[in-house]
Design a protein around this motif. Structure first.
Motif, PDB file in Angstrom:
ATOM      1  N   ILE A  79       0.905  -1.015  -0.045  1.00 17.64           N
ATOM      2  CA  ILE A  79      -0.080   0.060  -0.122  1.00 17.64           C
ATOM      3  C   ILE A  79       0.817   1.145   0.005  1.00 17.64           C
ATOM      4  CG2 ILE A  79      -1.720   1.441   1.311  1.00 17.64           C
ATOM      5  CD1 ILE A  79      -2.836  -1.360   2.534  1.00 17.64           C
ATOM      6  N   ASN A  80       1.128   1.725  -1.076  1.00 17.25           N
ATOM      7  CA  ASN A  80       1.760   3.004  -1.604  1.00 17.25           C
ATOM      8  C   ASN A  80       1.003   4.560  -0.893  1.00 17.25           C
ATOM      9  OD1 ASN A  80       4.397   2.000  -1.883  1.00 17.25           O
ATOM     10  ND2 ASN A  80       3.634   1.633  -4.025  1.00 17.25           N
ATOM     11  N   VAL A  81       1.648   5.218  -0.170  1.00 14.12           N
ATOM     12  CA  VAL A  81       1.110   6.490   0.420  1.00 14.12           C
ATOM     13  C   VAL A  81       2.004   7.641   0.187  1.00 14.12           C
ATOM     14  CG1 VAL A  81       1.676   5.870   2.624  1.00 14.12           C
ATOM     15  CG2 VAL A  81      -0.301   7.394   2.260  1.00 14.12           C
ATOM     16  N   ASP A  82       1.441   8.832  -0.186  1.00 13.41           N
ATOM     17  CA  ASP A  82       2.306   9.970  -0.366  1.00 13.41           C
ATOM     18  C   ASP A  82       2.438  10.456   1.272  1.00 13.41           C
ATOM     19  OD1 ASP A  82       2.679  10.234  -2.696  1.00 13.41           O
ATOM     20  OD2 ASP A  82       1.289  11.968  -3.140  1.00 13.41           O
ATOM     21  N   LEU A  83       3.638  10.535   1.752  1.00 12.49           N
ATOM     22  CA  LEU A  83       3.934  11.141   3.132  1.00 12.49           C
ATOM     23  C   LEU A  83       4.324  12.573   3.104  1.00 12.49           C
ATOM     24  CD1 LEU A  83       6.312   8.162   4.066  1.00 12.49           C
ATOM     25  CD2 LEU A  83       3.999   8.436   4.654  1.00 12.49           C
ATOM     26  N   ARG A  84       3.417  13.336   3.964  1.00 15.32           N
ATOM     27  CA  ARG A  84       4.013  14.822   3.912  1.00 15.32           C
ATOM     28  C   ARG A  84       4.004  15.279   5.446  1.00 15.32           C
ATOM     29  NH1 ARG A  84      -1.206  15.691   0.079  1.00 15.32           N
ATOM     30  NH2 ARG A  84      -0.252  14.346  -1.678  1.00 15.32           N
ATOM     31  N   VAL A  85       4.972  16.051   5.909  1.00 17.48           N
ATOM     32  CA  VAL A  85       5.369  16.382   7.335  1.00 17.48           C
ATOM     33  C   VAL A  85       4.967  17.790   7.213  1.00 17.48           C
ATOM     34  CG1 VAL A  85       6.897  16.687   9.006  1.00 17.48           C
ATOM     35  CG2 VAL A  85       7.161  14.832   7.516  1.00 17.48           C
ATOM     36  N   VAL A  86       4.155  18.041   8.135  1.00 16.50           N
ATOM     37  CA  VAL A  86       3.442  19.517   8.266  1.00 16.50           C
ATOM     38  C   VAL A  86       3.853  20.075   9.855  1.00 16.50           C
ATOM     39  CG1 VAL A  86       1.574  19.000   6.694  1.00 16.50           C
ATOM     40  CG2 VAL A  86       1.268  18.788   9.117  1.00 16.50           C
ATOM     41  N   ILE A 171      -3.370   8.215  -2.440  1.00 10.80           N
ATOM     42  CA  ILE A 171      -3.714   8.633  -1.018  1.00 10.80           C
ATOM     43  C   ILE A 171      -2.505   9.106  -0.393  1.00 10.80           C
ATOM     44  CG2 ILE A 171      -5.234   6.613  -1.267  1.00 10.80           C
ATOM     45  CD1 ILE A 171      -3.362   4.879   0.054  1.00 10.80           C
ATOM     46  N   ALA A 172      -2.806  10.054   0.712  1.00  8.66           N
ATOM     47  CA  ALA A 172      -1.825  10.707   1.405  1.00  8.66           C
ATOM     48  C   ALA A 172      -2.058  10.910   2.827  1.00  8.66           C
ATOM     49  CB  ALA A 172      -1.648  12.217   0.897  1.00  8.66           C
ATOM     50  N   MET A 173      -1.137  10.703   3.476  1.00 15.67           N
ATOM     51  CA  MET A 173      -0.944  10.723   5.282  1.00 15.67           C
ATOM     52  C   MET A 173       0.016  12.020   5.528  1.00 15.67           C
ATOM     53  SD  MET A 173       0.743   7.516   6.282  1.00 15.67           S
ATOM     54  CE  MET A 173       1.626   7.730   7.520  1.00 15.67           C
ATOM     55  N   TYR A 174      -0.177  12.521   6.504  1.00 19.53           N
ATOM     56  CA  TYR A 174       0.286  13.852   7.028  1.00 19.53           C
ATOM     57  C   TYR A 174       0.882  13.258   8.504  1.00 19.53           C
ATOM     58  CZ  TYR A 174      -2.010  16.476   3.321  1.00 19.53           C
ATOM     59  OH  TYR A 174      -2.538  16.996   2.227  1.00 19.53           O
ATOM     60  N   LEU A 175       2.186  13.757   8.599  1.00 19.55           N
ATOM     61  CA  LEU A 175       2.996  13.585   9.922  1.00 19.55           C
ATOM     62  C   LEU A 175       3.379  15.062  10.508  1.00 19.55           C
ATOM     63  CD1 LEU A 175       5.371  10.858   8.649  1.00 19.55           C
ATOM     64  CD2 LEU A 175       3.136  10.250   9.591  1.00 19.55           C
ATOM     65  N   PRO A 176       3.156  14.856  11.989  1.00 22.64           N
ATOM     66  CA  PRO A 176       3.478  16.269  12.383  1.00 22.64           C
ATOM     67  C   PRO A 176       5.036  16.263  12.340  1.00 22.64           C
ATOM     68  CG  PRO A 176       2.898  14.188  14.137  1.00 22.64           C
ATOM     69  CD  PRO A 176       2.728  13.833  13.011  1.00 22.64           C
ATOM     70  N   HIS A 177       5.388  17.573  12.332  1.00 22.04           N
ATOM     71  CA  HIS A 177       6.832  18.030  12.104  1.00 22.04           C
ATOM     72  C   HIS A 177       7.554  17.580  13.587  1.00 22.04           C
ATOM     73  CE1 HIS A 177      10.397  20.853  11.921  1.00 22.04           C
ATOM     74  NE2 HIS A 177      10.566  20.017  11.072  1.00 22.04           N
ATOM     75  N   THR A 178       6.603  17.835  14.616  1.00 21.32           N
ATOM     76  CA  THR A 178       7.391  17.539  16.093  1.00 21.32           C
ATOM     77  C   THR A 178       7.645  16.253  16.199  1.00 21.32           C
ATOM     78  OG1 THR A 178       4.852  17.481  16.914  1.00 21.32           O
ATOM     79  CG2 THR A 178       6.110  19.753  17.194  1.00 21.32           C
ATOM     80  N   GLN A 179       7.016  15.230  15.420  1.00 17.08           N
ATOM     81  CA  GLN A 179       7.501  13.913  15.860  1.00 17.08           C
ATOM     82  C   GLN A 179       8.218  13.384  14.540  1.00 17.08           C
ATOM     83  OE1 GLN A 179       3.717  11.968  16.211  1.00 17.08           O
ATOM     84  NE2 GLN A 179       3.350  12.537  18.307  1.00 17.08           N
ATOM     85  N   SER A 180       8.362  14.002  13.352  1.00 24.36           N
ATOM     86  CA  SER A 180       9.189  13.708  12.213  1.00 24.36           C
ATOM     87  C   SER A 180       9.906  14.817  11.770  1.00 24.36           C
ATOM     88  CB  SER A 180       7.996  12.974  11.148  1.00 24.36           C
ATOM     89  OG  SER A 180       7.368  11.983  11.656  1.00 24.36           O
ATOM     90  N   ILE A 181      10.770  15.320  12.656  1.00 22.55           N
ATOM     91  CA  ILE A 181      11.543  16.327  12.428  1.00 22.55           C
ATOM     92  C   ILE A 181      12.524  16.475  11.185  1.00 22.55           C
ATOM     93  CG2 ILE A 181      13.303  18.146  13.561  1.00 22.55           C
ATOM     94  CD1 ILE A 181      12.246  16.479  16.195  1.00 22.55           C
TER      95      ILE A 181
END
Length: 361
Positions: A79-86, A171-181
């Motif tokens: 399952i491939n997904v776009d990863l974006r850190v915000v 499909i995309a998911m967002y990660l918090p910058h505070t956890q994925s610096i």
């Protein structure tokens, strides 16, 4: 499908925290935290944040994920997904709507449970009949290590056009910058007025924070949208020029045909007028002939246009290739041009002197 974000009144820039002072993740987080405070204090600023891959910037990152309770078996596709850190108030700055749950906040730190936000396309694809909130995801496919952290879905946001405005994103998911610096981010700043007017103030705030911080690609989001549409606009410009040329040739052709018919029918028109036909009746007679020719041409053109719409879809955005209003407007325009081209020879025919026309025969 809409773009998923509001490009108006947004200033963007790329920023990378380099040097030994940013070797420690906490230093990176603290500097970005201070940056959001500085930027949001600027007059006219309503929200500031950042993302690792800005829409329409040709930036992207993706990878396989594992869903809790649904492990992939060897040989199955990932399952491939776009990863974006915000970071900061990114979703609010881009006006990406929150559909369910919550956004990231200051409590989502590295020593807390890992969290993630998914877009509604991912939620519909992976949990079509289930509630996505509370589901857990682990980055990595069948080779994911057992100690890879599970990330809990805490929110669902709207889908964004990431690559092009006329193409669908993964499909995309967002990660918090505070956890994925990360040290390199795309900063976005929403303003209440012209975003370009704040460029100097933003540069000044960044220099005050750290004069060694490099910033580049300072542009408004509207400019990025325009750049993404440049190739399509060039294609449409060429089509418009050729269409205009074809329209001009068609008008000249109709004028020539009607003028020729008027010349050939001078005797008949003279007889009609000698028998009592008024100039107005002669004018309408010629215009009706031109209208019949125009309607036949418009009918054939509509049939051909409907048949070719599938080849035009890639050049259009925000409008259907078979839009009824567009077809109706173009049909009326072509009919009006045909009538205008027929009017000059029709007016000349209405001024024929029957005695002169009969004597000339």
């Amino acid at each position: 499908m809409p773009a998923g974000f509001n490009a108006a009144n947004i200033l963007t820039l790329e920023l990378t925290m380099t040097g030994p002072k940013y070797n420690e993740p906490q230093a990176v987080l603290e500097t970005y935290r201070q940056l959001w405070e500085r930027l949001e204090r600027l007059p006219g600023t309503t929200a500031a944040g950042a993302v690792s891959a800005l829409p329409l910037s040709q930036m992207f990152a993706w990878g396989p994920i594992t869903l809790e309770g649904r492990p992939l078996q060897p040989g199955e596709a990932f399952i491939n997904v776009d990863l974006r850190v915000v970071a900061g108030s990114y979703f609010r700055a881009m006006e990406i709507p929150l559909l369910k749950g919550r956004l990231f906040n200051e409590h989502d730190t590295r020593d807390r449970a890992r969290v993630v936000i998914v877009d509604d396309f991912m939620a519909r694809q992976l949990w079509p009949a289930e509630e996505p909130l509370g589901k857990r995801i682990r980055t990595g496919g069948i080779d994911a290590t057992a100690n890879a952290p599970w990330q809990t879905v805490v929110g669902v946001v709207g889908r964004v056009k990431q690559y092009t405005l006329d193409g669908d994103s993964r499909i995309a998911m967002y990660l918090p910058h505070t956890q994925s610096i990360g040290r390199a981010m795309n900063v976005v700043l929403r303003t209440s007025g012209d975003p370009a007017a704040l460029t100097s103030a933003v540069r000044r705030e960044v220099r005050a924070l750290d004069p060694d911080l490099p910033i580049y690609n300072v542009r408004t989001m509207a400019q990025r949208v325009d750049e993404s549409l440049a190739r399509r606009r060039f294609s449409m410009l060429l089509l418009t020029l050729f269409a205009g040329l074809a329209l001009g040739l068609a008008a000249i052709g109709i004028y020539g045909v009607v003028a020729y018919l008027v010349t050939q029918g001078t005797r008949e028109l003279g007889i009609r007028m000698a028998l009592g036909a008024t100039p107005r009746a002669i004018l309408l007679l010629i215009l009706q002939h031109g209208l019949r020719v125009a309607l036949v041409g418009v009918g054939a053109g509509l049939a051909g246009a409907f048949a070719l719409t599938r080849f035009m879809r890639n050049l259009l955005f925000g409008i259907d290739a078979a839009d009824p209003a567009t077809f109706a407007t173009v049909s009326l325009l072509l009919t009006a041009i045909a009538l205008a081209a027929s009017y000059l020879p029709a007016r000349r025919a209405a001024r024929i002197d029957p005695t002169v026309s009969l004597r000339s025969e």
